[in-house]
Every structure is written in C-alpha cells, then in structure tokens.
Design an enzyme around this catalytic site. Structure first.
Site, PDB file in Angstrom:
ATOM      1  N   HIS A 179       0.823  -1.198   0.000  1.00  0.00           N
ATOM      2  CA  HIS A 179       0.000   0.000   0.000  1.00  0.00           C
ATOM      3  C   HIS A 179       0.858   1.250   0.000  1.00  0.00           C
ATOM      4  CE1 HIS A 179      -3.383  -2.679   1.415  1.00  0.00           C
ATOM      5  NE2 HIS A 179      -3.818  -2.108   0.321  1.00  0.00           N
ATOM      6  N   GLU A 188       0.884 -14.200 -40.342  1.00  0.00           N
ATOM      7  CA  GLU A 188       2.243 -14.135 -39.826  1.00  0.00           C
ATOM      8  C   GLU A 188       3.144 -15.205 -40.431  1.00  0.00           C
ATOM      9  OE1 GLU A 188       2.134 -14.643 -35.536  1.00  0.00           O
ATOM     10  OE2 GLU A 188       0.434 -16.012 -35.673  1.00  0.00           O
ATOM     11  N   ASP A 231       6.663 -12.509 -36.431  1.00  0.00           N
ATOM     12  CA  ASP A 231       6.806 -13.845 -36.994  1.00  0.00           C
ATOM     13  C   ASP A 231       6.914 -13.795 -38.513  1.00  0.00           C
ATOM     14  OD1 ASP A 231       7.163 -15.722 -35.003  1.00  0.00           O
ATOM     15  OD2 ASP A 231       5.021 -15.806 -34.510  1.00  0.00           O
ATOM     16  N   CYS A 272      -0.339  -5.763 -36.153  1.00  0.00           N
ATOM     17  CA  CYS A 272      -0.204  -5.758 -34.701  1.00  0.00           C
ATOM     18  C   CYS A 272       1.197  -6.133 -34.227  1.00  0.00           C
ATOM     19  CB  CYS A 272      -1.245  -6.670 -34.054  1.00  0.00           C
ATOM     20  SG  CYS A 272      -0.960  -8.409 -34.398  1.00  0.00           S
TER      21      CYS A 272
END
Lengths: 522, 85
Positions: free
Chosen positions: A171, A413, A437, A484
C-alpha cells in the site's frame, strides 16, 4: 538523507505483577490507535480518495480483530508478560503468517500487520516514531515506510523516497503513486551511510537509484524529465482527436496488451480498442489448465471494461518459446516451426473448445472478436470455424447468451498465409498482420538468435511486399486489415503502411499518441 | 442455518479492502457467519482469518450463516459479495 530507524527488538520479556493493569494498558492503547486511524482515514479521504482511504478502515478492523486481540490478551494472562511484549510477539506471528502465503499480494499484507503493531507499540511507549521533522528538501532513504507514515510525509520537503524492504504491491507503493511522489521500493540493499547528504537521483519508473551521479547522468536524467513532460503534453494535445491524415484517410489506433492490469491503458492513451489481447498469461505460471469459469471471468472483465470499444482476443499461442509444463508437449528441435498455436489447438480440440466457449460467453458483455494465430492453410481456418460453430450450437442448446455477430479473424504471420490471403479473406472477417513472426519466417531468421538481429529487418522488400499483398487481397474481399506486430509502432514505416491502405495499427500503449500525431501530419 | 455459494469475480480475489467490507457487514448481525474455501474456513467477523483464506479470482466460496437474524445476514453478505467481489 538516510533516515535509519533503531532495530525493532522485542520489548523485554519481564514477568509482570499486575496482569490486570497490563490488560487495561492494552485496551487503552488500542482505543488511542483506533482514534488515530480514524483521523488518518479522514485525512486520506480528503487528500487522495476513497479507494486509498479504505486501507485505514482495514487497519481499524485489524486492531480490533478478535484473533489478534485474544492472542494478545491470552498471552498477557497466561504468561504474565507486559502488554508491549504481547503486542510485539503476536503482531510478529500474524505478520509471519501473511509472509508465508503463496500469493505475492497477501505477502505484502504482513507490512500492514507490522504497521498497526508498531502503532500500538508507539502508544505503549516502546517505539518512538512520530513523524519526521525535516528542515530541507531531501530524498528519504528508509528501511521501510508504513502506509500511515507515507501519508504523513511532508510533501514540500520529501522529493522522493527509497525503501530497503517492501514490495511494489504494498500500500505504501500504491499511495506513493497516487500522491505522485517518486519512489523506489524494496531495493533489498542498504545504502552506504556516508552517502547521506550527497546528491542522488531516483527514477521511480525504472526503479533505479543513482548515487553521486556524474554530469553526463545528470544531464541524461534532466533530458528524460523533459521528454516525459513533452509526452504529457502529447497526452493533453492528442487526446480526443481523430486519427486522420491530411488527405482524410482514417486509421484506427489500438493497443496490444497481455494482462488484465493493462486495460486502463486503453483509456489513458485514448486508444480506439485492443487490437491484440494475448490470452496466454492465464495459462502461464500454474500447475493445471484453467477452468472455463476462470477464462470466462477474465474475458468478461476485458469485454466489460472497454465500454463498447472492441477487444480482439487471440486464441492460445502456446508452444515455440512459450512452454507450459502441464500441456505435456514433447521437446522439439525447431519449436518455432513446431507444434504451436492453432496447430496445437486443432490437435487438442478440448482445450480449444473450452477457450472458445469462454470467449463466446464473454461476448455477451461487450465487444469481442476472436483471432486465430499461425494460420498457414485454408483447411485450418475451416476446421477452426467448424469447431466454433459447434461451440455456438452447444451454447444455444444450453440457452447461454453470446454475441451471434462475433467477428472471427486470423493472424497473417506466415508467408504461406500472406501468399494465399485472397483465399483466406473469403473465410474470415478481418486480418491482423503479425510482423514479428512474418519477418522470422519470410527471411528465415531466428528471432531468438541475437547475432542475427540485423538480418531480422522488417524493411526488407520481401516482407513489405507480403504486407502490401495481404492488404490488397483483404480489401478486394471487403474485409479490414490491421498490423499488430512491433513494426506497427515503427515510425519509419508509418507513412508506407498508411499509403498501402492499412485500416488499423495496434501498438504498445505509450506509442498510440505519438503515432496519432505523426499520422495527422501525413 | 442457511448456506450459499459464490464465484469470486474480482481479479485480485478477496484482498484487504473487500475483506474489510465483508467483515464489517457480517459484524452487523448476531448470527455466526463462516466462509469456506479451498478446504479451509474462516469466521466472517474476523478480518485476518478471512484474508488468510487467500481467496483468488475464479474460486468458489461457500458462506454459512446461523442465528436468529440469519435471513437478513445472508441477504446482506450475498449482496456485499455481488457488489464488491
């Protein structure tokens, strides 16, 4: 400045004559601590917020917890010890109990137990620790800070703090972040005392402490500070603006994430959705398969937290460099070319079905798309679609709701997928090009081999031609296509990708606004 | 005696804050309240015990309440679980 605390030894274990007096001393101390905690809670509520103030509420419950209180009073009664000794002894027992739990968060709670125990000891006159009186601005170096001490730090004097023990889960660390105090928590190393009073720099983002930094380091850190200030400016400037080129071409900017904890990044960086949610983490670091219910809970959280924005969840990409013992996969000579991702899912349909069922169930709570990794053939897509249909049928039969319009897409990919992207486009709703890839398989360059780093060049014309071909074939079939992989965030390629007509770029969260700025200038 | 079950949805499991809320809720009633999970059980009126169960996301907990106001206690604890966990 180094602030050292006296080692906290157990109070002397002397037999006491008047047990009743010790019992009432304890009860009085408990009342005093309770009142202090109520004041702290009010202060936290006013200065930071309800969420953070709640910890002082929990501390109040801890001080009055029956197991804790009975432990202390029984020890006083049965062993004729002082209230202080009993508090220290039982407090340590409870702290140890949490330290031994198997979950990192719960281990961090031992700090809360020690915090309230110490507060009792202070009132009982055993520990003197009531705030720091600082006369100048310092970086505080301490063994540990309790949440109550952190809250009471004089923010005009404390530039930042370093603690030797404690965890980023504590915390204290959370409070520091909320209060905006730079902090490095749990260095595990005691800093040399002669450094006290000398110049130091702390980098709370990276968790680094520089002692006696040379001029070059100082300059570097100042530049970094300026850079961060500039980034903050981006945030305010670019937030809320559409991602659109001067010519009017719109690009959707999304984020790649792999943890539920990263979901707030979508809003923070004003992304338009999650372009790639890696689902592997739920399967990693455990001894057996997650249940459908566990998967569902996570996916539902993803769906619900995005408030209408879309999350593309990639199905399991285990194998290759990501191995999990309970899958019992045989060792392979060439794991990157081996049994991984969709190949594994089609070979072990039970695993795949469970994931699809959880994904479909979650689709009732927000916008989810499903994406299949490592596709090389039409047959794979058709098989996966057949399994998906079967799972949908079962859900309908069980009267469980899901989004019947859920989109299915594939990763492009492999060179094979890019070359036959015209055929694949007829089968799915979208493509997402995984450049990492794609580079590895097109250029025959092992990603894991650092010596070959330079050869793994996404700018290679063979890679770029495959990307362009994929985008063209997707658009001919009227489906959208995104990128992506890491290359999506490569600003040297953004103009080219936009010219090729890419519809979406999905990147690490902190690149979203940089790309938006760049695209708006194209 | 009333018993009911609940699957924890919160990704952090029963962490400090919701444990506190549960204990405060259970403490408002005369009935005894016990939580069972993972072959362990804890008195729902004791915060250390509840936290020590180490309940994580996706786990099933069973709550048992017994006493004169058990119906009201069950309703309060159940709604507390639903809205916080």
């Amino acid at each position: 400045m180094v602030y050292e605390r006296d080692a906290e030894e157990l109070p002397a274990n002397k037999k006491v004559e008047n047990v009743q007096a010790e019992l009432s001393r304890f009860v009085q101390a408990q009342q005093t601590v309770l009142q202090n905690l109520q004041k702290l809670q009010a202060k936290a509520l006013q200065e930071i917020g309800e969420e953070e103030a709640a910890i002082f509420d929990v501390h109040q419950l801890m001080v009055t917890d029956l197991d804790y209180v009975e432990g202390i009073t029984n020890l006083i009664k049965t062993s004729n010890v002082s209230a202080a000794y009993a508090v220290a002894k039982i407090g340590e027992q409870f702290a140890q109990q949490f330290a031994k739990m198997d979950d990192e968060y719960m281990q961090g709670r031992s700090a809360d137990v020690r915090d309230i125990t110490n507060q009792l000891l202070v009132v009982l006159g055993e520990h003197r620790r009531n705030g720091l009186h600082l006369t100048k601005s310092v970086i505080l170096v301490v063994d540990d800070l309790s949440p109550s001490e952190t809250l009471c730090l004089d923010k005009s004097k404390v530039l930042g703090f370093v603690t030797i023990s404690g965890s980023t889960n504590s915390h204290t660390a959370i409070l520091a972040r909320t209060l905006g105090i730079p902090a490095v928590v749990g260095t595990g190393r005691v800093l040399p005392e002669e450094q006290s009073g000398t110049l130091a720099i702390i980098d709370g983002n990276k968790g680094l402490v520089y002692l006696d930094p040379d001029l070059a380091t100082q300059q570097q850190v100042v530049e970094q500070q300026e850079e961060e200030a500039k980034n903050k400016e981006y945030l305010t400037q670019m937030k809320g603006l559409p991602t659109i080129t001067q010519a009017g071409q719109k690009i959707k900017l999304c984020v790649n994430i792999g943890q539920v904890e990263e979901l707030p990044m979508v809003e923070r960086y004003d992304a338009e959705g999650v372009g790639l949610f890696r689902s592997e983490f739920i399967y990693l670091g455990r001894k057996y398969f997650p249940s459908e219910e566990e998967l569902f809970v996570v996916y539902k959280q993803v769906a619900a937290s995005l408030k209408g924005k879309k999350a593309i969840i990639r199905t399991l990409d285990i194998g290759a460099d990501k191995k999990v013992a309970y899958f019992n996969l045989p060792a392979e000579e060439n794991p990157a070319l081996g049994l991984r991702a969709i190949r594994l899912c089609l070979m072990r349909p039970r695993i795949f079905e469970m994931q699809l069922r959880a994904l479909l169930r979650a689709s009732a709570y927000g916008k989810i798309s499903i994406m299949l990794p490592m596709i090389i053939s039409l047959a794979e897509v058709q098989q996966a679609k057949a399994i998906l249909e079967r799972v949908k049928e079962n859900l309908r039969a069980d009267k469980i709701k899901f989004d019947p319009e859920i989109e299915l897409g594939i990763m492009i990919e492999t060179p094979a997928a890019a070359v036959i992207s015209d055929l694949l486009a007829a089968e799915v709703d979208f493509f997402s090009i995984g450049t990492n890839d794609l580079v590895q398989y097109t250029l025959a360059v092992d990603r894991q081999n650092a010596v070959l780093n330079e050869l793994a060049d996404v700018h290679h014309p063979a890679v770029l031609r495959l990307i362009e071909l994929t985008i063209q074939n997707a658009h001919k079939q009227g489906i959208w296509v995104g990128i992506c992989g890491e290359a999506a965030a490569d600003t040297s390629l953004t103009a080219q990708f936009v010219a090729m007509g890419v519809d979406e770029l999905s990147v690490v969260p902190n690149q979203v606004l940089t790309l938006r700025k760049l695209i708006r200038e194209l | 005696m009333i018993k009911f079950s609940f699957v924890i949805q919160d990704k952090q499991g029963i962490h400090a804050r919701p444990a506190g809320i549960l204990v405060k809720t259970a403490g408002q009633f005369k009935s005894a309240a016990t939580m069972h999970c993972n072959n362990k059980s804890a008195d729902l009126k004791r915060v250390f015990a509840v936290m020590s169960l180490g309940v994580k996301a996706g786990m099933l907990v069973t709550v048992q309440v017994e006493g004169e106001d058990e119906v009201a206690a069950k309703a309060a604890i159940e709604s507390c679980l639903k809205s916080n966990l």
